[in-house]
Design a protein around this motif. Structure first.
Motif, PDB file in Angstrom:
ATOM      1  N   ASN A  53      12.345  54.312  39.656  1.00  0.00           N
ATOM      2  CA  ASN A  53      11.627  53.824  40.734  1.00  0.00           C
ATOM      3  C   ASN A  53      12.528  53.218  41.808  1.00  0.00           C
ATOM      4  OD1 ASN A  53       9.016  52.903  42.253  1.00  0.00           O
ATOM      5  ND2 ASN A  53       9.882  50.879  41.646  1.00  0.00           N
ATOM      6  N   VAL A  54      13.613  52.404  41.173  1.00  0.00           N
ATOM      7  CA  VAL A  54      14.764  51.865  42.145  1.00  0.00           C
ATOM      8  C   VAL A  54      15.164  53.037  42.900  1.00  0.00           C
ATOM      9  CG1 VAL A  54      16.603  50.584  42.114  1.00  0.00           C
ATOM     10  CG2 VAL A  54      14.866  49.675  40.776  1.00  0.00           C
ATOM     11  N   LEU A  55      15.860  53.905  42.205  1.00  0.00           N
ATOM     12  CA  LEU A  55      16.451  55.265  42.929  1.00  0.00           C
ATOM     13  C   LEU A  55      15.596  55.904  43.871  1.00  0.00           C
ATOM     14  CD1 LEU A  55      18.930  57.130  43.095  1.00  0.00           C
ATOM     15  CD2 LEU A  55      17.900  58.444  40.974  1.00  0.00           C
ATOM     16  N   TRP A  56      14.480  56.081  43.494  1.00  0.00           N
ATOM     17  CA  TRP A  56      13.514  56.629  44.565  1.00  0.00           C
ATOM     18  C   TRP A  56      13.227  56.190  45.814  1.00  0.00           C
ATOM     19  CZ3 TRP A  56      12.155  61.048  46.341  1.00  0.00           C
ATOM     20  CH2 TRP A  56      11.288  61.369  47.134  1.00  0.00           C
ATOM     21  N   ASN A  57      13.039  54.670  45.739  1.00  0.00           N
ATOM     22  CA  ASN A  57      12.917  53.650  46.927  1.00  0.00           C
ATOM     23  C   ASN A  57      14.241  53.939  47.839  1.00  0.00           C
ATOM     24  OD1 ASN A  57      10.549  52.926  46.550  1.00  0.00           O
ATOM     25  ND2 ASN A  57      11.148  51.165  45.024  1.00  0.00           N
ATOM     26  N   TYR A  62      16.966  55.922  52.565  1.00  0.00           N
ATOM     27  CA  TYR A  62      18.176  56.859  53.226  1.00  0.00           C
ATOM     28  C   TYR A  62      17.294  58.106  53.779  1.00  0.00           C
ATOM     29  CZ  TYR A  62      21.051  54.724  49.363  1.00  0.00           C
ATOM     30  OH  TYR A  62      21.369  53.685  48.582  1.00  0.00           O
ATOM     31  N   LEU A  63      16.260  58.702  53.503  1.00  0.00           N
ATOM     32  CA  LEU A  63      15.782  59.609  54.204  1.00  0.00           C
ATOM     33  C   LEU A  63      15.171  58.883  56.061  1.00  0.00           C
ATOM     34  CD1 LEU A  63      14.541  62.385  54.689  1.00  0.00           C
ATOM     35  CD2 LEU A  63      12.611  61.474  53.614  1.00  0.00           C
ATOM     36  N   ALA A  64      14.792  57.679  55.648  1.00  0.00           N
ATOM     37  CA  ALA A  64      14.526  57.234  57.156  1.00  0.00           C
ATOM     38  C   ALA A  64      15.855  56.929  58.060  1.00  0.00           C
ATOM     39  CB  ALA A  64      13.855  55.992  56.783  1.00  0.00           C
ATOM     40  N   VAL A  65      16.716  56.375  57.388  1.00  0.00           N
ATOM     41  CA  VAL A  65      18.026  56.349  58.329  1.00  0.00           C
ATOM     42  C   VAL A  65      18.439  57.852  58.602  1.00  0.00           C
ATOM     43  CG1 VAL A  65      20.620  55.681  58.011  1.00  0.00           C
ATOM     44  CG2 VAL A  65      18.596  54.143  57.027  1.00  0.00           C
ATOM     45  N   ASP A 113      24.881  67.704  54.418  1.00  0.00           N
ATOM     46  CA  ASP A 113      23.454  68.128  54.197  1.00  0.00           C
ATOM     47  C   ASP A 113      22.861  66.341  53.737  1.00  0.00           C
ATOM     48  OD1 ASP A 113      24.252  70.328  54.750  1.00  0.00           O
ATOM     49  OD2 ASP A 113      24.368  70.889  52.654  1.00  0.00           O
ATOM     50  N   PHE A 114      21.649  66.613  53.656  1.00  0.00           N
ATOM     51  CA  PHE A 114      20.927  65.454  53.164  1.00  0.00           C
ATOM     52  C   PHE A 114      21.531  65.015  51.562  1.00  0.00           C
ATOM     53  CE2 PHE A 114      17.108  63.375  51.186  1.00  0.00           C
ATOM     54  CZ  PHE A 114      17.384  61.934  51.854  1.00  0.00           C
TER      55      PHE A 114
END
Length: 569
Positions: A53-57, A62-65, A113-114
């Motif tokens: 859960n910590v990693l996914w958050n 990071y995706l938003a940035v 890449d992402f």
């Protein structure tokens, strides 16, 4: 429920498949293993639900940035966009470090890449958290080096040049790696497992192996198994007692006995990380047919030509500095006379400076405290080299009675150092990697040669010299102390050992003082020196002298060490 490396890769790549606007080649096994190692707090090689859960958050943030600073909406990041994104994420990096990160993670068109973006930010965030946790730990130089090696490499030591550390230059001597306090939350088991996984992945890629098998799985056909050499009992290792302790990911920590009868040659010691190819028809014994051993790190990249191209002289000596029948320090006085006469550019002095094994110390017959006599010895050395202008590098020893008896060992603390001597006197850790005028030195005062010599077993018709075999192991296992369990009597901080005793590069010169006979050898392009002890019982011993020539960019493989001699005091 727990998520393995393979399962994490499947989850992330399925999610990435839904984001068609992002350029991605998919998360690799190596990238997912890196994320698991960084986020795994309990050391079982998997992510629990809370850890995932910590990693996914983090990935979501990071995706938003990434979307915000992908200014041209190409689905990837240019170097300019990457700098803006890192600053928005809270990372203030130098221009040089930013360039290195782009070089490490970018595709050939210099776009990220992402998935590469995520890997980079996970490493950066973890490293900055460790740096903040070390408020009373190393100075900016040590942190800068570890950050650089950690972020721009695959998780091990990176190649560091004096150009990268130029902002921290201190009169021609650059500490590349030294003592750092243990990272918070790292368990003994996790530290040992991390070392096996990291070296195993390097071995697998180097030898082009596609798949690794569990240690105890029955196999009629040859399989490759990753693990660490161990002994099946409490005695010394021998050809009949060798076991392979499997890694966490593939073997869940299981082990299997090894049959070495089909190997033409081998050289093994407890703690050695290897990949063994062989058959295991019953699951109870692996018959080895081939051994894949370690790969040395690259040598440091040559820096810009120094402003002063003149050769440099380095004097190397190791304690004890006083004979066993008194505390007169006569051999040390003779050594200081040599320094005054020859005026070497650098003097590297290893402990013990006040030996815990000295008769006067063991029988408590000293007229002063351990600390007072130790400080008097240091004062004598500093004042005795002042007229020659030699820079001093002082390395502690496990046998220094006035210092912390733990390995890795922190530097000496000497508050009485005169202000005028501070620019030329350097207190370093054991072990430590230094760059001296373009030549990288690996230094350790722990008698690794003696410890490994007592444990190594071999059948090596090609390399009959045991010392050469041991030195090859040190370089290919990428550690100043690859032996595990450690020798009896050596106090090892296992949690700190893997990171603090790791070689960041293959040094040009490796200095390993030992009770064994002195020598100078070239092994895998590295000049290895045992200068011996300055005192042998009641008589004088030996010391080393090296001549260094600044490295040339046109000849990067040439060792800067022109000559090395061991002389009697």
């Amino acid at each position: 429920m727990e998520i393995s490396v393979t399962e994490l890769r499947t989850i992330l790549n399925r999610i990435m498949g839904k984001h068609k606007d992002l350029r991605s080649k998919g998360f690799s096994v190596e990238a997912c293993r890196s994320m698991v190692n960084l986020m795994d707090k309990d050391g079982n090689g998997k992510l629990g639900l809370l850890e995932f859960n910590v990693l996914w958050n983090r990935i979501r943030s990071y995706l938003a940035v990434f979307r915000k600073f992908d200014l041209d909406k190409s689905g990837s990041m240019s170097a300019y966009e990457m700098r803006l994104a890192l600053e928005a994420a809270g990372f203030k990096l130098s221009k040089r470090l930013h360039e290195l990160i782009v070089t490490r993670y970018a595709e050939p068109d210099l776009a990220l890449d992402f998935d590469s973006f995520v890997c980079c930010l996970v490493r950066l965030e973890t490293m900055f958290l460790l740096a903040l946790a070390r408020a009373h730990g190393p100075g900016p130089l040590a942190l800068a080096h570890e950050l650089l090696a950690f972020v721009t490499s695959g998780g091990g030591g990176g190649v560091v040049t004096s150009e990268l550390l130029g902002a921290f230059e201190h009169r021609g001597i650059y500490p590349l790696r030294g003592y750092l306090p243990p990272s918070p939350g790292v368990s003994r088991h996790a530290a040992l497992s991390w070392r096996i996984s990291e070296l195993g992945e390097i071995l697998r890629r180097h030898h082009g192996l596609q798949e690794l098998a569990p240690a105890a799985r029955p196999a009629q056909e040859p399989v490759a198994v990753l693990g660490q050499i161990g002994c099946d009992g409490n005695g010394k290792l021998n050809a009949k007692s060798v076991i392979l302790e499997g890694d966490r990911e593939h073997s869940a920590g299981g082990h299997v006995p090894l049959d070495l009868s089909e190997l033409r040659e081998y050289s093994l010691f407890p703690g050695q990380v290897v990949i063994v190819e062989g058959t295991n028809s019953t699951g109870k014994c692996l018959v080895a047919s081939r051994l894949y051993e370690g790969v040395p790190l690259p040598f440091p990249a040559p820096a810009e030509p120094p402003p002063d191209p003149e050769p440099r002289t380095v004097l190397v000596a190791c304690g004890p500095y006083t004979p066993s029948d008194g505390i007169g320090y006569e051999p040390l006085s003779d050594l200081l006379d040599v320094v005054a006469r020859d005026k070497p550019d650098v003097c590297i002095l290893f402990g013990p400076f006040l030996d815990a094994q000295h008769e006067e110390v063991e029988n408590c017959r000293l007229l002063g405290s351990f600390s007072d006599i130790f400080k008097l010895c240091l004062k004598t050395i500093i004042e005795g080299t002042r007229s020659a202008g030699s820079r001093l590098v002082l390395v502690p020893s496990q046998r220094d009675v006035a210092h912390d008896p733990v390995y890795p060992q922190p530097p000496f603390s000497y508050a009485e150092l005169p202000k005028e001597d501070k620019p030329r006197v350097h207190f370093v850790s054991d072990p430590c990697t230094l760059e001296i005028h373009g030549t990288v030195f690996g230094l350790t005062s722990t008698d690794l040669l003696f410890h490994m010599g007592a444990e190594e077993i071999s059948s090596s018709p090609g390399v009959a010299d045991r010392l050469t075999r041991i030195l090859r192991h040190v370089l290919t296992q990428r550690s100043y102390y690859p032996l595990f369990p450690p020798a009896e009597g050596l106090n090892v901080d296992v949690e700190a050992l893997c990171a603090r005793a790791a070689l960041p590069v293959t040094p040009h010169v490796l200095v390993l003082p030992s009770e064994l006979r002195f020598f100078v050898k070239e092994v895998l392009g590295c000049v290895c020196v045992n200068p011996g002890r300055l005192t042998k019982g009641r008589a004088g011993g030996t010391f080393g002298r090296l001549l260094l020539r600044p490295p040339e960019a046109a000849a990067p493989r040439r060792n800067p060490c022109v000559s090395a001699h061991v002389l009697r005091i």
